[in-house]
Design a protein around this motif. Structure first.
Motif, PDB file in Angstrom:
ATOM      1  N   ALA A  38      -1.849 -34.497  -1.921  1.00 41.94           N
ATOM      2  CA  ALA A  38      -1.727 -33.542  -0.812  1.00 41.94           C
ATOM      3  C   ALA A  38      -2.646 -33.929   0.345  1.00 41.94           C
ATOM      4  CB  ALA A  38      -2.045 -32.130  -1.299  1.00 41.94           C
ATOM      5  N   VAL A  39      -3.848 -34.388   0.042  1.00 49.87           N
ATOM      6  CA  VAL A  39      -4.784 -34.816   1.091  1.00 49.87           C
ATOM      7  C   VAL A  39      -4.234 -36.044   1.810  1.00 49.87           C
ATOM      8  CG1 VAL A  39      -7.079 -35.792   1.506  1.00 49.87           C
ATOM      9  CG2 VAL A  39      -6.821 -33.821   0.002  1.00 49.87           C
ATOM     10  N   LEU A  40      -3.712 -36.990   1.046  1.00 48.53           N
ATOM     11  CA  LEU A  40      -3.126 -38.190   1.655  1.00 48.53           C
ATOM     12  C   LEU A  40      -1.912 -37.842   2.511  1.00 48.53           C
ATOM     13  CD1 LEU A  40      -3.435 -40.641  -1.353  1.00 48.53           C
ATOM     14  CD2 LEU A  40      -4.686 -40.777   0.816  1.00 48.53           C
ATOM     15  N   TYR A  43      -3.058 -36.281   5.801  1.00 52.83           N
ATOM     16  CA  TYR A  43      -3.551 -37.340   6.684  1.00 52.83           C
ATOM     17  C   TYR A  43      -2.375 -38.078   7.325  1.00 52.83           C
ATOM     18  CZ  TYR A  43      -5.808 -41.601   8.297  1.00 52.83           C
ATOM     19  OH  TYR A  43      -6.236 -42.644   9.071  1.00 52.83           O
ATOM     20  N   MET A  44      -1.380 -38.430   6.512  1.00 51.08           N
ATOM     21  CA  MET A  44      -0.208 -39.133   7.004  1.00 51.08           C
ATOM     22  C   MET A  44       0.500 -38.311   8.089  1.00 51.08           C
ATOM     23  SD  MET A  44       3.251 -40.178   4.911  1.00 51.08           S
ATOM     24  CE  MET A  44       3.822 -38.467   4.837  1.00 51.08           C
ATOM     25  N   LYS A  47      -1.476 -38.249  11.364  1.00 53.35           N
ATOM     26  CA  LYS A  47      -1.357 -39.512  12.080  1.00 53.35           C
ATOM     27  C   LYS A  47       0.002 -39.646  12.760  1.00 53.35           C
ATOM     28  CE  LYS A  47      -4.003 -42.548  12.038  1.00 53.35           C
ATOM     29  NZ  LYS A  47      -5.067 -42.943  12.956  1.00 53.35           N
ATOM     30  N   LYS A  48       1.052 -39.182  12.068  1.00 52.18           N
ATOM     31  CA  LYS A  48       2.400 -39.247  12.645  1.00 52.18           C
ATOM     32  C   LYS A  48       2.517 -38.332  13.863  1.00 52.18           C
ATOM     33  CE  LYS A  48       5.290 -40.505   8.700  1.00 52.18           C
ATOM     34  NZ  LYS A  48       6.394 -40.032   7.837  1.00 52.18           N
ATOM     35  N   ALA A  49       1.848 -37.178  13.804  1.00 52.27           N
ATOM     36  CA  ALA A  49       1.918 -36.210  14.906  1.00 52.27           C
ATOM     37  C   ALA A  49       1.174 -36.710  16.141  1.00 52.27           C
ATOM     38  CB  ALA A  49       1.353 -34.861  14.450  1.00 52.27           C
ATOM     39  N   GLY A  50       0.239 -37.629  15.891  1.00 46.35           N
ATOM     40  CA  GLY A  50      -0.431 -38.381  16.879  1.00 46.35           C
ATOM     41  C   GLY A  50      -1.306 -37.882  17.889  1.00 46.35           C
TER      42      GLY A  50
END
Length: 50
Positions: A38-40, A43-44, A47-50
Protein backbone atom coordinates in the motif's frame (compact mmCIF):
# COMPACT_ATOMS: atom_id res chain seq x y z
CA UNK A 1 -19.19 8.32 -4.21
CA UNK A 2 -17.70 4.90 -3.47
CA UNK A 3 -15.51 3.15 -6.03
CA UNK A 4 -14.90 -0.57 -6.07
CA UNK A 5 -11.23 -1.43 -6.46
CA UNK A 6 -10.69 -4.93 -7.79
CA UNK A 7 -7.33 -6.18 -6.58
CA UNK A 8 -4.89 -7.25 -9.25
CA UNK A 9 -3.18 -10.61 -8.96
CA UNK A 10 0.06 -10.28 -7.06
CA UNK A 11 3.40 -11.40 -8.33
CA UNK A 12 6.00 -13.02 -6.11
CA UNK A 13 9.30 -11.13 -6.13
CA UNK A 14 12.46 -11.07 -4.12
CA UNK A 15 12.96 -7.58 -2.70
CA UNK A 16 15.83 -6.38 -0.57
CA UNK A 17 14.90 -3.77 2.04
CA UNK A 18 16.75 -2.36 5.02
CA UNK A 19 16.35 -4.44 8.16
CA UNK A 20 14.90 -1.45 10.02
CA UNK A 21 12.19 -0.99 7.38
CA UNK A 22 11.22 -4.66 7.56
CA UNK A 23 11.23 -4.63 11.37
CA UNK A 24 9.00 -1.54 11.41
CA UNK A 25 6.35 -3.11 9.19
CA UNK A 26 6.51 -6.44 11.01
CA UNK A 27 6.02 -4.80 14.43
CA UNK A 28 2.69 -3.48 13.17
CA UNK A 29 1.44 -7.08 13.08
CA UNK A 30 -0.03 -9.44 10.55
CA UNK A 31 -0.41 -8.12 7.02
CA UNK A 32 2.91 -6.29 6.88
CA UNK A 33 3.43 -7.20 3.22
CA UNK A 34 0.04 -5.78 2.32
CA UNK A 35 0.90 -2.55 4.15
CA UNK A 36 4.26 -2.34 2.39
CA UNK A 37 2.46 -2.77 -0.94
CA UNK A 38 0.00 0.00 0.00
CA UNK A 39 2.87 2.40 0.78
CA UNK A 40 4.56 1.59 -2.53
CA UNK A 41 1.25 2.05 -4.39
CA UNK A 42 0.65 5.43 -2.72
CA UNK A 43 4.14 6.54 -3.74
CA UNK A 44 3.56 5.35 -7.31
CA UNK A 45 0.24 7.22 -7.54
CA UNK A 46 1.76 10.41 -6.12
CA UNK A 47 4.56 10.28 -8.69
CA UNK A 48 2.08 9.68 -11.52
CA UNK A 49 -0.04 12.64 -10.38
CA UNK A 50 3.11 14.67 -10.64
Amino acid sequence: MVYLVVPQPRQRVSLRVDQGVLDFFKTEGKGYQTRMNAVLRAYMQAKKAG
